[in-house]
Design a protein around this motif. Structure first.
Motif, short mmCIF file in Angstrom:
data_model
loop_
_atom_site.label_atom_id
_atom_site.label_comp_id
_atom_site.label_asym_id
_atom_site.label_seq_id
_atom_site.Cartn_x
_atom_site.Cartn_y
_atom_site.Cartn_z
N ASP A 1 35.39 47.89 41.37
CA ASP A 1 35.74 47.48 40.00
C ASP A 1 34.51 47.09 39.18
O ASP A 1 34.60 46.97 37.95
CB ASP A 1 36.73 46.31 40.04
CG ASP A 1 36.26 45.16 40.92
OD1 ASP A 1 35.69 45.44 42.00
OD2 ASP A 1 36.44 43.99 40.54
N THR B 1 32.95 49.90 36.42
CA THR B 1 33.76 50.41 35.31
C THR B 1 32.90 50.50 34.06
O THR B 1 31.85 49.85 33.94
CB THR B 1 34.94 49.46 35.03
OG1 THR B 1 34.44 48.14 34.86
CG2 THR B 1 35.93 49.50 36.17
N PHE C 1 39.42 43.48 40.96
CA PHE C 1 40.05 43.90 39.70
C PHE C 1 40.61 42.72 38.91
O PHE C 1 41.77 42.71 38.51
CB PHE C 1 41.16 44.93 39.97
CG PHE C 1 40.64 46.27 40.40
CD1 PHE C 1 40.44 47.28 39.46
CD2 PHE C 1 40.34 46.52 41.73
CE1 PHE C 1 39.94 48.51 39.85
CE2 PHE C 1 39.85 47.76 42.12
CZ PHE C 1 39.64 48.76 41.17
N LEU D 1 43.12 42.91 35.73
CA LEU D 1 43.93 44.13 35.70
C LEU D 1 45.41 43.81 35.55
O LEU D 1 46.16 44.55 34.89
CB LEU D 1 43.69 44.95 36.98
CG LEU D 1 44.50 46.25 37.13
CD1 LEU D 1 44.21 47.21 35.98
CD2 LEU D 1 44.19 46.92 38.48
N ILE E 1 46.55 43.80 32.00
CA ILE E 1 46.76 45.13 31.43
C ILE E 1 48.12 45.66 31.84
O ILE E 1 48.87 46.23 31.02
CB ILE E 1 45.63 46.09 31.88
CG1 ILE E 1 44.29 45.64 31.31
CG2 ILE E 1 45.94 47.54 31.48
CD1 ILE E 1 43.09 46.43 31.82
N ASP F 1 46.56 52.35 33.63
CA ASP F 1 46.05 50.98 33.65
C ASP F 1 44.60 50.96 34.13
O ASP F 1 43.77 50.20 33.62
CB ASP F 1 46.91 50.10 34.58
CG ASP F 1 48.37 50.06 34.16
OD1 ASP F 1 48.62 50.03 32.94
OD2 ASP F 1 49.25 50.06 35.04
N LYS G 1 42.33 52.17 31.38
CA LYS G 1 42.10 51.09 30.40
C LYS G 1 41.12 50.06 30.95
O LYS G 1 40.35 49.46 30.21
CB LYS G 1 43.43 50.41 30.06
CG LYS G 1 44.28 51.15 29.04
CD LYS G 1 45.50 50.33 28.68
CE LYS G 1 46.33 50.99 27.60
NZ LYS G 1 45.63 51.05 26.31
N TYR G 2 41.14 49.88 32.26
CA TYR G 2 40.25 48.91 32.89
C TYR G 2 38.80 49.38 32.84
O TYR G 2 37.88 48.57 32.92
CB TYR G 2 40.69 48.67 34.34
CG TYR G 2 40.07 47.46 34.98
CD1 TYR G 2 40.58 46.19 34.74
CD2 TYR G 2 38.97 47.59 35.83
CE1 TYR G 2 40.02 45.07 35.33
CE2 TYR G 2 38.39 46.47 36.43
CZ TYR G 2 38.92 45.22 36.17
OH TYR G 2 38.36 44.10 36.75
#
Length: 414
Positions: A184, A187, A248, A251, A254, A288, A291-292
């Motif tokens: 994560d 990103t 994450f 998350l 989201i 999702d 978007k992360y």
């Protein structure tokens, strides 16, 4: 050819002894000539080749239930994740060893994404799977990876580590498992593409994408940068199983926002408890993750997604005591080699678990807490052979008190 076989004919092709070099005589006077033997040998070779190419190979990997039972011996809880992992890994290796691609169905590789807080067992699950299946295993932290050409490790370092752990057996490495933690952390910094270089974010995702998909990669066997004079090892990644994991953080918000928009019942300001976060993360969808901050292509190469829940106090106590490699069992063994018994009282176990919860690093905190108590003891223990028992009580954790010792009673003089 012996004299008694002259003026004879082959019982199979009828050739006369004048047309052949040798006969072999069987029971009842049956003769076969060297020409027929050679033909028969060629026919048998072709038949064996056909059978090998078309046979369904024997698949000897453990069944999903057997994989989960072994995971249970090393990882406490996380049953949902263990079931998903067991099935996914079983299907992955069944796909490899079936050795045949159907004309109408293409079996794709199922790389796995593990989502869960720090210290919930992501790395341990991946490492234990590799041990169960007896395949090479490599582990890396995504935060150390950069695009090729920048300071840091590039993604080919992962493949080199796997080859090294397979003792440079490329064929073996091509069936191994690579675990990438902290995924994560690579990103994109925002959903919009930036004109500036992001050498540890989207650039690394693009580089990872190639090996996740399956590519034939040339790797310097001793590491370092490639150059024309260096002999390379070529590794095909299409059958390497990639398991990636990360905490994450955020998350779940989201996911909650998406579910709110879908009118599933979340309020505009959802109060997220640990249990709620886990339930939300179980509902993660590819959008999702995009978007992360993941590129859609990476998300598409991680079709199996499973979540791990945070560990409560009871689970942490069980981790201290139950697994084959449980921390308390290990220290009991270590002290036992010095002839000393280790006793950890129940209230001390509870206090250790509570302290681990406060540190918010899950099961990782357990070992450090126990070591903080026992390292000073183990330093002086070999110099005090009269000690035969070390007792850890609650105050050792809550008040930093020293453990209690029992001593060998001296024999009274007769």
């Amino acid at each position: 050819m012996s004299k008694n076989l002259k003026n004879s004919n082959c019982s199979f092709c009828g050739r006369h002894s004048n047309e052949v070099e040798n006969f072999i005589e069987g029971a009842g006077g049956v003769l076969i000539c060297n020409h027929c033997i050679e033909s028969a040998n060629d026919i048998l070779k072709e038949k064996v080749k056909f059978q090998r190419e078309n046979a369904i190979p024997k698949f000897n990997f453990p069944k999903p239930s057997e994989i989960k039972r072994t995971l249970d011996q090393y990882v406490i809880g996380q049953d949902d994740a263990k079931i998903i992992l067991s099935v996914s890994v079983y299907n992955h290796y069944k796909r490899i060893f079936s050795n045949k691609e159907s004309d109408d169905v293409e079996l794709e590789k199922s790389n796995i994404l593990l989502i869960g807080p720090t210290g919930t067992g992501k790395t341990l699950l991946a490492r234990t799977l590799a041990n169960i299946l007896k395949v090479p295993f490599a582990i890396a932290d995504a935060t150390t990876l950069t695009e090729a050409g920048y300071v840091g490790d590039d993604v080919e370092t992962l493949l080199l580590n796997l080859i090294q752990n397979a003792d440079y057996d490329v064929a073996k490495a091509e069936k191994g498992i690579i675990f990438i933690d902290e995924i994560d952390k690579i990103t994109r910094k925002s959903e919009s593409r930036s004109i500036t270089r992001d050498v540890s974010g989207e650039g690394v995702q693009q580089a990872l994408l190639k090996i996740l998909e399956g590519t034939r990669s040339g790797i310097p066997p001793k590491g370092g940068r490639k150059h024309p004079e260096q002999k390379l090892l070529y590794l095909d990644t299409k059958n390497i199983l990639f398991i990636v994991g990360g905490a994450f953080e955020g998350l779940e918000k989201i996911v909650a926002q998406r579910m709110k928009k879908s009118s599933i019942g979340f309020t505009s300001e959802p109060v997220l408890k640990i249990e709620d976060s886990y339930l939300l993360l179980k509902q993660v969808e590819p959008d999702d993750l995009v978007k992360y901050g993941f590129i859609p292509e990476i998300v598409g190469r991680l079709p199996v997604i499973t979540s791990l829940h945070d560990l409560d106090v009871d689970a942490l106590i069980n981790i201290l005591l139950e697994p084959k490699n449980a921390i308390i069992k290990q220290y009991e063994k270590l002290l036992g080699l010095d002839g000393v018994q280790l006793v950890v009282e129940d209230d001390a176990l509870h206090a250790i678990a509570l302290e681990a919860k406060k540190r918010k690093t899950g099961a990782r905190a357990l070992r450090s807490i126990v070591e903080e108590i026992l390292i000073p003891v183990m330093f002086s223990l070999p110099d005090t052979p009269e000690i035969n028992k070390v007792i850890i009580h609650k105050e050792c954790i809550t008040q930093k008190a020293k453990p209690t010792f029992d001593y060998i009673k001296e024999k009274k003089a007769e």
